[in-house]
Design an enzyme around this catalytic site. Structure first.
Site, PDB file in Angstrom:
ATOM      1  N   GLU A 134      44.759  53.017  19.664  1.00 55.16           N
ATOM      2  CA  GLU A 134      44.545  53.682  20.950  1.00 55.16           C
ATOM      3  C   GLU A 134      44.771  55.197  20.903  1.00 55.16           C
ATOM      4  OE1 GLU A 134      42.891  52.430  23.087  1.00 55.16           O
ATOM      5  OE2 GLU A 134      43.073  50.267  22.763  1.00 55.16           O
ATOM      6  N   TYR A 162      48.537  55.403  23.795  1.00 54.74           N
ATOM      7  CA  TYR A 162      47.303  56.157  24.038  1.00 54.74           C
ATOM      8  C   TYR A 162      47.581  57.668  24.044  1.00 54.74           C
ATOM      9  CZ  TYR A 162      45.191  51.788  25.842  1.00 54.74           C
ATOM     10  OH  TYR A 162      44.709  50.519  25.985  1.00 54.74           O
ATOM     11  N   GLY A 168      37.767  49.278  30.283  1.00 63.19           N
ATOM     12  CA  GLY A 168      36.768  48.804  29.334  1.00 63.19           C
ATOM     13  C   GLY A 168      37.449  48.068  28.207  1.00 63.19           C
ATOM     14  N   GLU A 203      36.604  47.231  24.070  1.00 57.64           N
ATOM     15  CA  GLU A 203      35.699  47.692  23.020  1.00 57.64           C
ATOM     16  C   GLU A 203      35.105  46.567  22.190  1.00 57.64           C
ATOM     17  OE1 GLU A 203      38.994  48.223  23.299  1.00 57.64           O
ATOM     18  OE2 GLU A 203      40.029  48.052  21.376  1.00 57.64           O
ATOM     19  N   HIS A 238      36.022  53.558  19.826  1.00 60.56           N
ATOM     20  CA  HIS A 238      36.668  52.419  19.157  1.00 60.56           C
ATOM     21  C   HIS A 238      35.784  51.827  18.050  1.00 60.56           C
ATOM     22  CE1 HIS A 238      40.520  51.539  20.933  1.00 60.56           C
ATOM     23  NE2 HIS A 238      40.061  51.518  22.167  1.00 60.56           N
ATOM     24  N   HIS A 258      35.368  56.476  25.302  1.00 58.60           N
ATOM     25  CA  HIS A 258      36.544  55.841  24.705  1.00 58.60           C
ATOM     26  C   HIS A 258      36.147  54.533  23.994  1.00 58.60           C
ATOM     27  CE1 HIS A 258      40.877  54.784  24.537  1.00 58.60           C
ATOM     28  NE2 HIS A 258      40.400  53.557  24.595  1.00 58.60           N
ATOM     29  N   GLU A 259      35.428  53.680  24.709  1.00 58.01           N
ATOM     30  CA  GLU A 259      35.066  52.380  24.114  1.00 58.01           C
ATOM     31  C   GLU A 259      34.140  52.576  22.909  1.00 58.01           C
ATOM     32  OE1 GLU A 259      37.034  50.314  25.183  1.00 58.01           O
ATOM     33  OE2 GLU A 259      37.528  51.279  27.083  1.00 58.01           O
ATOM     34  N   ASP A 304      51.660  42.026  26.312  1.00 56.07           N
ATOM     35  CA  ASP A 304      51.206  42.439  27.650  1.00 56.07           C
ATOM     36  C   ASP A 304      52.327  43.099  28.447  1.00 56.07           C
ATOM     37  OD1 ASP A 304      48.562  41.595  27.362  1.00 56.07           O
ATOM     38  OD2 ASP A 304      49.124  39.524  27.818  1.00 56.07           O
TER      39      ASP A 304
HETATM   40 ZN   LIG Z   1      41.165  51.756  23.936  1.00 59.78          ZN
END
Ligand SMILES: [Zn+2]
Length: 593
Positions: free
Chosen positions: A310, A375, A261, A263, A291, A287-288, A367
């Site tokens: 995160e 996280y 996902g 956010e 955020h 989770h999203e 990236d």
């Molecule tokens: Zn996240």
């Protein structure tokens, strides 16, 4: 010159953008956005004004009076792209830049009709985090430069557009056969939360403030899966304070979306692999949604503080999960996360600077540094602080933190100073500096235990001794329990064990992708031929990096599966998102020949 963000040409000594006005046409045949952006400045300004661009063709730069503004594109830098320097005449309040994007823009994925669920219309979606907004528009692409925006997006009929913004109407487009969708985003966002999707998109109301969007073919399933969203929003507000973004809408994208996902405010982007048919994967939505407080309201100042986004959000997600489903369910979530953390620590090596929470990624592509560490290590730091301070005090701290820093972007150091001020002594007792600045997982990391977790773990460990869960036992398992059991099994099993496991748990036909992929990772790593067809099917259809990485890694174990992987990737790669393709290439580059 004062460049505070190593991944942006934004200069804090220069004027600051406060609002964008985008006017763009979506051209599917050329795979380009073209049009203009107006950057409104926070105050009248003059002199140099540096913007981030990547792959953009800049056609003109003008002031509000229509006069040309001198400008120059610097040489291409591989990670940052090209600096666009404007020389503003005195008293400049806004600049209008005409431009078009490149067909290779990393933020934009253009799908042919056959890559969609409906197969009849093309689809476009964006993914700007961490530093790809500059491939969509010239702007100050640092989270520190928050902007509001308005947008006019022209698309061919009968397609529709959605954005990370409030809808503000639709009107006929400038040429026949087009429509222009209007948007207004009144809350200031970091540029990486700029988001757009265009396609054959329908929608269904879930509650007075929430709606789900998707291709018509997926809408029914999506509306069923996410029906509980309002309850989740209410629980989250109870934990973290009022929801500040008016609406919480979602869009389920075609399967090549590279993340679980994203956010994007007012319009969370989701992978269709969450549509498990049993509402078991809605923790990704938790989770999203979380955020909306941690990440979107209080944002990392740069990618070096990504853990603030995160780690806080995983912690918040598990608190929402606990509020909805109880402590045992949350402990399973922590256990599944621990596996991911262990694997990533092994991938980087526990001494790697990439395993610090506070990183130093100057010269590194965000990236390439992306992993579960911010996280899972980050969320464990917050859980440790909760245990050190006591839940009630820590919850008050969290709400105060969100209220104090709302609509700002901050560093780990600002976070730490606030912690020391509001919970004196807690940072020292928890050895927070080690967590932030040292690699690896500190010895005082919190441990999560429950009876169910211990039973499942010992059951999985006894597999190699020939012990098997019984069908009545299995019948009581929730999907997360089955997942914990599978994660406890060896990564390579004899073919007869693979067959027995599949038969016992009915794995091959699972609609829950967490379970299906965990099984296929074992099967692929075991060179288990009956699963090859399913492995091919999943890797061809799904672009979610969370699944591609372990599956391609498992296929690397044996000569026959390496050949299978090369065959699959040759066919599937053109359909992958650029980010997914990079992950696959990096995994396969480590294959033995
Ligand atoms: Zn996240």
């Amino acid at each position: 010159m004062s460049r505070l963000d190593p991944h942006s040409y934004w200069d804090a000594g220069q004027p600051r953008t406060r609002r964008l006005r985008l006017s763009l046409s979506v051209d599917f045949s050329e795979r380009r956005l073209s049009g203009s952006v107006v950057l409104e400045l926070a105050a009248p300004a003059s002199g140099p004004f540096d913007l981030d661009t990547k792959g953009l063709a800049i056609l003109s730069v003008r002031g509000a009076d229509g006069r040309d503004i001198p400008h120059a594109l610097a040489d291409e830098e591989p990670i940052l792209g090209r600096r666009l320097r404007l020389d503003l005449p005195s008293g400049t309040r806004e600049v209008a830049i005409e431009y078009r994007t490149s067909p290779d823009a990393v933020a934009l994925q253009w799908l042919a009709p056959e890559q969609t669920e409906g197969k009849r219309h093309p689809f476009l979606f964006s993914q700007c985090q961490a530093i790809h907004a500059r491939t969509v528009a010239p702007l100050q692409d640092s989270p520190r430069v928050r902007v509001t925006y308005a947008a006019e997006i022209t698309v061919p009929e009968p397609l529709a557009a959605v954005m990370s913004a409030g809808p503000a109407g639709v009107r006929p487009g400038p040429v026949a056969g087009t429509r222009t969708f209007l948007f207004e985003m009144p809350q200031p966002i970091p540029p990486y939360l700029l988001a757009l999707a265009v396609g054959d998109i329908g929608s269904r109301d879930l509650s007075p403030r929430s709606r789900v969007h998707s291709e018509p073919a997926t809408l029914e399933r999506a509306a069923w899966e996410f029906a509980g969203i309002e309850e989740m929003i209410v629980k989250a507000e109870g934990l973290f304070g009022p929801y500040e973004w008016d609406r919480y809408d979602m869009i389920v994208l075609p399967p090549s979306f590279p993340y679980g996902g994203m956010e994007n405010p007012r319009m969370t982007f989701l992978t269709p692999t969450l549509l498990a048919g049993d509402r078991s994967l809605v923790d990704v939505v938790a989770h999203e949604l979380a955020h909306s407080w941690t990440g979107n309201l209080v944002t990392n100042a740069s990618i070096d503080h990504f853990w603030l986004n995160e780690g806080s959000t995983v912690y918040a997600e598990r608190r929402i999960h606990e509020a909805l489903h109880g402590e045992e369910a949350a402990v399973l979530g922590w256990a599944i996360g621990q596996k991911a953390l262990d694997e990533e620590m092994e991938r980087f090596g526990a001494g790697s600077p990439l395993t610090r929470l506070r990183t130093d990624l100057a010269g590194i592509d965000p990236d390439d540094a992306f992993s579960s560490i911010p996280y899972e290590k980050g969320s464990r730091l917050l859980a440790l602080l909760e245990r050190t301070a006591g839940r009630e005090r820590f919850d008050r701290f969290l709400r105060d933190y969100i209220a104090a820093f709302r609509f700002t972007s901050i560093t780990s150091e600002e976070w730490l100073a606030f912690l020391q001020e509001r919970l004196p002594g807690v940072a020292e007792r928890a050895q927070v500096r080690d967590w932030l600045y040292e690699p690896g997982l500190p010895a005082n990391a919190p441990v999560f235990r429950s009876r169910a977790l211990e039973d499942l773990t010992s059951l999985a460990e006894s597999w190699t001794r020939g012990e098997r869960p019984t069908p009545p036992q299995i019948a009581t398992w929730k999907p997360s329990e089955m997942l914990v059991f599978l994660k406890g099994l060896p990564r390579e099993l004899p073919p007869a064990d693979c067959a027995a496991l599949d038969q016992l748990l009915g794995l091959m036909g699972r609609g829950n992708h967490e379970i299906l992929v965990e099984w296929l990772v074992i099967a692929a790593g075991s060179d288990y031929e009956p699963a090859f067809g399913k492995v091919r099917e999943v890797l061809t259809r799904v672009g979610r990096m969370k699944y591609l990485r372990p599956l391609y890694a498992a296929l690397g174990r044996h000569p026959r599966t390496r050949a299978l992987a090369r065959d699959i990737v040759a066919a599937a790669s053109p359909g992958y998102h650029a980010l997914s393709r990079r992950v696959v290439e990096s995994v396969m580059s480590k294959y033995a020949d």
